[in-house]
Motif scaffolding. Structure first.
Motif, short mmCIF file in Angstrom:
data_model
loop_
_atom_site.label_atom_id
_atom_site.label_comp_id
_atom_site.label_asym_id
_atom_site.label_seq_id
_atom_site.Cartn_x
_atom_site.Cartn_y
_atom_site.Cartn_z
N SER A 1 35.75 51.69 43.99
CA SER A 1 35.79 51.77 45.66
C SER A 1 35.50 53.08 45.67
N ARG B 1 34.94 42.21 45.43
CA ARG B 1 35.97 41.18 46.17
C ARG B 1 35.87 39.92 45.54
N THR C 1 42.82 46.26 47.01
CA THR C 1 43.85 46.20 47.60
C THR C 1 44.97 45.42 47.52
N THR D 1 32.35 47.81 46.31
CA THR D 1 33.31 46.74 46.80
C THR D 1 33.21 45.69 45.77
N ASP E 1 39.51 42.02 49.11
CA ASP E 1 38.99 43.24 48.31
C ASP E 1 39.96 43.47 47.22
#
Length: 124
Positions: free
Chosen positions: A88, A95, A107, A93, A104
């Motif tokens: 990131s 996912r 996170t 990204t 994501d």
């Protein structure tokens, strides 16, 4: 588990995540975005065989095996999330793609990732 990688460094990101999963003995496969996850070669599980296996293993052994498996999976999930966080910073990204949404990876915590994977409906 399906991981979608988008961004300018998608190919390098795919290779870095594939390197992480290969270290676990789980080589990554590249699937075109229009491909389906299940196909005619998908094998089912024989419920009689599973039942006999579960009845033949004492519950204490299963509990210990579950804990050890969770610890190993948690460590691997942490490695995968750390790799996603590094990607990131390069505007790429990674996912986790689910039937109802995508999340994501950068996170998530390892426990959240394991819970999301456990909540996935089994492939038919």
């Amino acid at each position: 588990m399906i991981i979608e990688i988008v961004g300018p460094g998608a190919e390098a990101a795919r290779e870095s995540i594939a390197a992480v999963t290969t270290d676990w003995g789980q080589p990554a496969e590249t699937i075109p975005s229009t491909a389906t996850v299940t196909g005619p070669d998908t094998k089912g599980v024989d419920p009689v065989a599973v039942t006999s296996l579960l009845l033949s293993v004492p519950s204490a052994v299963l509990a210990v095996a579950d804990i050890a498996d969770r610890i190993r999976k948690r460590r691997r999930a942490g490695e995968l999330i750390e790799q996603a966080r590094q990607l990131s910073t390069e505007q790429t990204t990674a996912r986790l793609v689910r039937a109802d949404r995508s999340v994501d990876l950068a996170t998530l915590t390892p426990d959240q990732l394991l819970d999301l994977i456990a909540d996935e409906p089994p492939a038919a």
